[in-house]
Motif scaffolding. Structure first.
Motif, PDB file in Angstrom:
ATOM      1  N   VAL A  59      38.928   5.236 -39.671  1.00 44.40           N
ATOM      2  CA  VAL A  59      39.467   5.198 -41.127  1.00 44.40           C
ATOM      3  C   VAL A  59      40.678   5.298 -41.406  1.00 44.40           C
ATOM      4  O   VAL A  59      41.384   4.671 -42.054  1.00 44.40           O
ATOM      5  CB  VAL A  59      38.424   6.129 -41.850  1.00 44.40           C
ATOM      6  CG1 VAL A  59      38.923   6.354 -43.437  1.00 44.40           C
ATOM      7  CG2 VAL A  59      36.977   5.860 -41.583  1.00 44.40           C
ATOM      8  N   GLU A  60      41.578   6.515 -40.696  1.00 50.81           N
ATOM      9  CA  GLU A  60      42.763   6.650 -40.881  1.00 50.81           C
ATOM     10  C   GLU A  60      43.630   5.509 -40.498  1.00 50.81           C
ATOM     11  O   GLU A  60      44.901   5.247 -41.259  1.00 50.81           O
ATOM     12  CB  GLU A  60      43.235   7.889 -40.069  1.00 50.81           C
ATOM     13  CG  GLU A  60      44.658   8.494 -40.314  1.00 50.81           C
ATOM     14  CD  GLU A  60      45.019   9.742 -39.666  1.00 50.81           C
ATOM     15  OE1 GLU A  60      44.589   9.844 -38.480  1.00 50.81           O
ATOM     16  OE2 GLU A  60      45.840  10.243 -40.292  1.00 50.81           O
ATOM     17  N   ARG A  61      43.302   4.848 -39.552  1.00 52.55           N
ATOM     18  CA  ARG A  61      44.138   3.750 -38.884  1.00 52.55           C
ATOM     19  C   ARG A  61      43.655   2.456 -39.570  1.00 52.55           C
ATOM     20  O   ARG A  61      44.162   1.328 -39.368  1.00 52.55           O
ATOM     21  CB  ARG A  61      44.045   3.628 -37.427  1.00 52.55           C
ATOM     22  CG  ARG A  61      44.903   4.918 -36.917  1.00 52.55           C
ATOM     23  CD  ARG A  61      44.823   4.682 -35.158  1.00 52.55           C
ATOM     24  NE  ARG A  61      45.475   5.737 -34.626  1.00 52.55           N
ATOM     25  CZ  ARG A  61      46.983   5.652 -34.354  1.00 52.55           C
ATOM     26  NH1 ARG A  61      47.356   4.270 -34.261  1.00 52.55           N
ATOM     27  NH2 ARG A  61      47.586   6.336 -33.697  1.00 52.55           N
ATOM     28  N   GLY A  62      42.602   2.283 -40.485  1.00 49.15           N
ATOM     29  CA  GLY A  62      42.345   1.273 -41.183  1.00 49.15           C
ATOM     30  C   GLY A  62      41.357   0.153 -40.584  1.00 49.15           C
ATOM     31  O   GLY A  62      41.207  -0.834 -40.926  1.00 49.15           O
ATOM     32  N   PRO A  79      43.062  14.434 -40.922  1.00 52.02           N
ATOM     33  CA  PRO A  79      43.293  12.988 -40.850  1.00 52.02           C
ATOM     34  C   PRO A  79      43.889  12.564 -42.422  1.00 52.02           C
ATOM     35  O   PRO A  79      43.524  13.312 -43.428  1.00 52.02           O
ATOM     36  CB  PRO A  79      42.202  12.371 -40.809  1.00 52.02           C
ATOM     37  CG  PRO A  79      40.661  13.083 -40.844  1.00 52.02           C
ATOM     38  CD  PRO A  79      41.337  14.536 -40.762  1.00 52.02           C
ATOM     39  N   ASP A  80      44.548  11.827 -42.516  1.00 54.14           N
ATOM     40  CA  ASP A  80      45.330  11.403 -43.706  1.00 54.14           C
ATOM     41  C   ASP A  80      44.455  10.289 -44.361  1.00 54.14           C
ATOM     42  O   ASP A  80      44.563   9.049 -44.235  1.00 54.14           O
ATOM     43  CB  ASP A  80      46.841  10.567 -43.674  1.00 54.14           C
ATOM     44  CG  ASP A  80      47.547  10.285 -44.657  1.00 54.14           C
ATOM     45  OD1 ASP A  80      46.971  10.991 -45.668  1.00 54.14           O
ATOM     46  OD2 ASP A  80      48.401   9.607 -44.510  1.00 54.14           O
ATOM     47  N   VAL A  81      43.299  10.666 -45.070  1.00 48.76           N
ATOM     48  CA  VAL A  81      42.213   9.746 -45.691  1.00 48.76           C
ATOM     49  C   VAL A  81      41.836  10.463 -46.857  1.00 48.76           C
ATOM     50  O   VAL A  81      42.288  11.707 -47.202  1.00 48.76           O
ATOM     51  CB  VAL A  81      41.060   9.575 -44.773  1.00 48.76           C
ATOM     52  CG1 VAL A  81      41.226   8.927 -43.408  1.00 48.76           C
ATOM     53  CG2 VAL A  81      40.252  10.974 -44.586  1.00 48.76           C
ATOM     54  N   TYR A  82      41.383   9.680 -47.747  1.00 53.83           N
ATOM     55  CA  TYR A  82      40.650  10.430 -49.033  1.00 53.83           C
ATOM     56  C   TYR A  82      39.276  10.608 -48.618  1.00 53.83           C
ATOM     57  O   TYR A  82      38.475   9.795 -48.271  1.00 53.83           O
ATOM     58  CB  TYR A  82      40.697   9.459 -50.234  1.00 53.83           C
ATOM     59  CG  TYR A  82      41.834   8.873 -50.816  1.00 53.83           C
ATOM     60  CD1 TYR A  82      43.002   9.851 -51.198  1.00 53.83           C
ATOM     61  CD2 TYR A  82      42.379   7.368 -50.729  1.00 53.83           C
ATOM     62  CE1 TYR A  82      44.089   9.504 -51.903  1.00 53.83           C
ATOM     63  CE2 TYR A  82      43.707   6.997 -51.347  1.00 53.83           C
ATOM     64  CZ  TYR A  82      44.427   8.186 -51.917  1.00 53.83           C
ATOM     65  OH  TYR A  82      45.757   7.850 -52.350  1.00 53.83           O
ATOM     66  N   ASN A 183      39.905   5.092 -46.305  1.00 50.67           N
ATOM     67  CA  ASN A 183      41.400   4.759 -45.746  1.00 50.67           C
ATOM     68  C   ASN A 183      42.268   4.763 -47.024  1.00 50.67           C
ATOM     69  O   ASN A 183      41.593   4.132 -48.032  1.00 50.67           O
ATOM     70  CB  ASN A 183      41.400   3.309 -45.044  1.00 50.67           C
ATOM     71  CG  ASN A 183      42.818   3.008 -44.716  1.00 50.67           C
ATOM     72  OD1 ASN A 183      43.491   2.205 -45.683  1.00 50.67           O
ATOM     73  ND2 ASN A 183      43.439   3.172 -43.697  1.00 50.67           N
ATOM     74  N   ARG A 184      43.295   5.214 -47.112  1.00 50.83           N
ATOM     75  CA  ARG A 184      44.129   5.007 -48.319  1.00 50.83           C
ATOM     76  C   ARG A 184      44.463   3.724 -48.777  1.00 50.83           C
ATOM     77  O   ARG A 184      44.598   3.464 -50.186  1.00 50.83           O
ATOM     78  CB  ARG A 184      45.643   5.933 -48.103  1.00 50.83           C
ATOM     79  CG  ARG A 184      45.228   7.419 -47.937  1.00 50.83           C
ATOM     80  CD  ARG A 184      46.443   8.148 -47.596  1.00 50.83           C
ATOM     81  NE  ARG A 184      46.216   9.604 -47.792  1.00 50.83           N
ATOM     82  CZ  ARG A 184      45.967  10.720 -48.788  1.00 50.83           C
ATOM     83  NH1 ARG A 184      45.822  10.256 -49.902  1.00 50.83           N
ATOM     84  NH2 ARG A 184      45.379  11.786 -48.388  1.00 50.83           N
ATOM     85  N   VAL A 185      44.807   2.612 -47.930  1.00 53.89           N
ATOM     86  CA  VAL A 185      45.342   1.499 -48.290  1.00 53.89           C
ATOM     87  C   VAL A 185      44.116   0.761 -48.843  1.00 53.89           C
ATOM     88  O   VAL A 185      44.111   0.145 -49.770  1.00 53.89           O
ATOM     89  CB  VAL A 185      45.951   0.776 -47.452  1.00 53.89           C
ATOM     90  CG1 VAL A 185      46.482  -0.767 -47.770  1.00 53.89           C
ATOM     91  CG2 VAL A 185      47.166   1.220 -46.741  1.00 53.89           C
ATOM     92  N   SER A 186      42.860   0.874 -48.150  1.00 55.73           N
ATOM     93  CA  SER A 186      41.873   0.297 -48.689  1.00 55.73           C
ATOM     94  C   SER A 186      41.424   0.715 -50.033  1.00 55.73           C
ATOM     95  O   SER A 186      40.799  -0.255 -50.789  1.00 55.73           O
ATOM     96  CB  SER A 186      40.278   0.433 -47.711  1.00 55.73           C
ATOM     97  OG  SER A 186      40.811   0.151 -46.267  1.00 55.73           O
ATOM     98  N   TYR A 187      41.534   1.954 -50.194  1.00 59.56           N
ATOM     99  CA  TYR A 187      41.017   2.762 -51.528  1.00 59.56           C
ATOM    100  C   TYR A 187      41.662   1.814 -52.653  1.00 59.56           C
ATOM    101  O   TYR A 187      41.276   1.865 -53.697  1.00 59.56           O
ATOM    102  CB  TYR A 187      41.137   4.307 -51.584  1.00 59.56           C
ATOM    103  CG  TYR A 187      40.496   4.981 -52.877  1.00 59.56           C
ATOM    104  CD1 TYR A 187      39.303   4.781 -52.703  1.00 59.56           C
ATOM    105  CD2 TYR A 187      41.445   5.314 -53.743  1.00 59.56           C
ATOM    106  CE1 TYR A 187      38.901   5.519 -53.742  1.00 59.56           C
ATOM    107  CE2 TYR A 187      41.002   5.717 -54.955  1.00 59.56           C
ATOM    108  CZ  TYR A 187      39.487   5.987 -54.757  1.00 59.56           C
ATOM    109  OH  TYR A 187      39.168   6.472 -55.937  1.00 59.56           O
ATOM    110  N   LYS A 188      42.930   1.259 -52.462  1.00 61.10           N
ATOM    111  CA  LYS A 188      43.881   0.798 -53.213  1.00 61.10           C
ATOM    112  C   LYS A 188      43.381  -0.635 -53.465  1.00 61.10           C
ATOM    113  O   LYS A 188      43.364  -1.034 -54.749  1.00 61.10           O
ATOM    114  CB  LYS A 188      45.311   0.806 -53.087  1.00 61.10           C
ATOM    115  CG  LYS A 188      46.547   0.782 -53.778  1.00 61.10           C
ATOM    116  CD  LYS A 188      47.892   1.060 -53.587  1.00 61.10           C
ATOM    117  CE  LYS A 188      48.579   0.359 -54.387  1.00 61.10           C
ATOM    118  NZ  LYS A 188      50.105   0.667 -53.597  1.00 61.10           N
TER     119      LYS A 188
END
Ligand code: PRP
Length: 208
Positions: A59-62, A79-82, A183-188
């Protein structure tokens, strides 16, 4: 398409059942085979099975938009995730445990065996207690029995493993349960789909 990393094993089965009840089913997943990726185009979802401790990495790496990981893994690897939702599944607690007659000798560092060195270090540093971490990969309960460590920091679910090895929980560090992570980008960029899925899961999540 939403890509979801599910933890292999018993927790994964109940997590998938939750997705199914929420309307994100993928019947092929129930077939007995060794396939790792399953897709339901109609529901716009793709699942893959990964080792529970690896979910957060995907998830962190997308590689996955969403995943389900234990709070233990999130606290250990940060990990850098939401973290979107507590699924109230896989409930257990992170504990310090030791022999029934354990007495702490503060004259020397406490020897702590664990699969979770970061959680153990954070816990004891908050108490200003010096420790010597012994990082093991499993069967942690063996360490105090063989005097490899004084105590352990480990997951306790039913408490049976401790009991059968004449160990006892000494302190609860934190309650643990499965969390939906994004994942932070996916969330956006997939926000509408992810928000809808998260809301549907929240409706099916067992009560606290
Ligand atoms: C976990 C944990 C304990 C046990 C606790 O082990 O590390 O050993 O479960 O469960 P209980 O309180 O219900 O007895 P796991 O099965 O993940 O194996 P491992 O740590 O030896 O790899």
């Amino acid at each position: 398409m939403i890509y979801v990393a599910l933890p292999k094993g018993r927790l994964g089965e109940s997590v998938y059942a939750l997705f199914e009840r929420a309307g994100y089913d993928c019947p092929a997943i129930r077939e007995k085979n060794r396939k790792l990726i399953f897709e339901n185009e109609r529901a716009g979802i793709s699942f893959f099975w990964v080792k529970p401790s690896d979910v957060a990495i995907y998830v962190e790496r997308g590689a996955a938009d969403l995943g389900v990981a234990g709070k233990d893994i999130l606290l250990e690897y940060t990990p850098d995730v939401y973290e979107l939702l507590d699924l109230h599944l896989g409930k257990c607690r992170m504990c310090v445990a030791g022999p029934e007659d354990f007495r702490d000798d503060i004259a020397r560092p406490l020897k702590v065996a664990t699969k979770f060195p970061n959680i153990a270090r954070r816990h004891y540093s908050a108490q200003s207690r010096e420790i010597d971490v012994i990082h093991l990969n499993g069967s942690i309960e063996l360490a105090p029995l063989l005097h490899l460590s004084d105590v352990i920091v480990d997951i306790v679910e039913t408490g049976k493993t401790l009991l059968e090895n004449h160990l006892t929980p000494l302190e609860t560090i934190v309650p643990i349960s499965a969390r939906l992570i994004a994942n932070r980008v996916s969330y956006k960029f997939k926000n509408a789909e992810i928000t809808a899925l998260s809301a549907a899961l929240a409706e099916q999540t067992p009560e606290e």
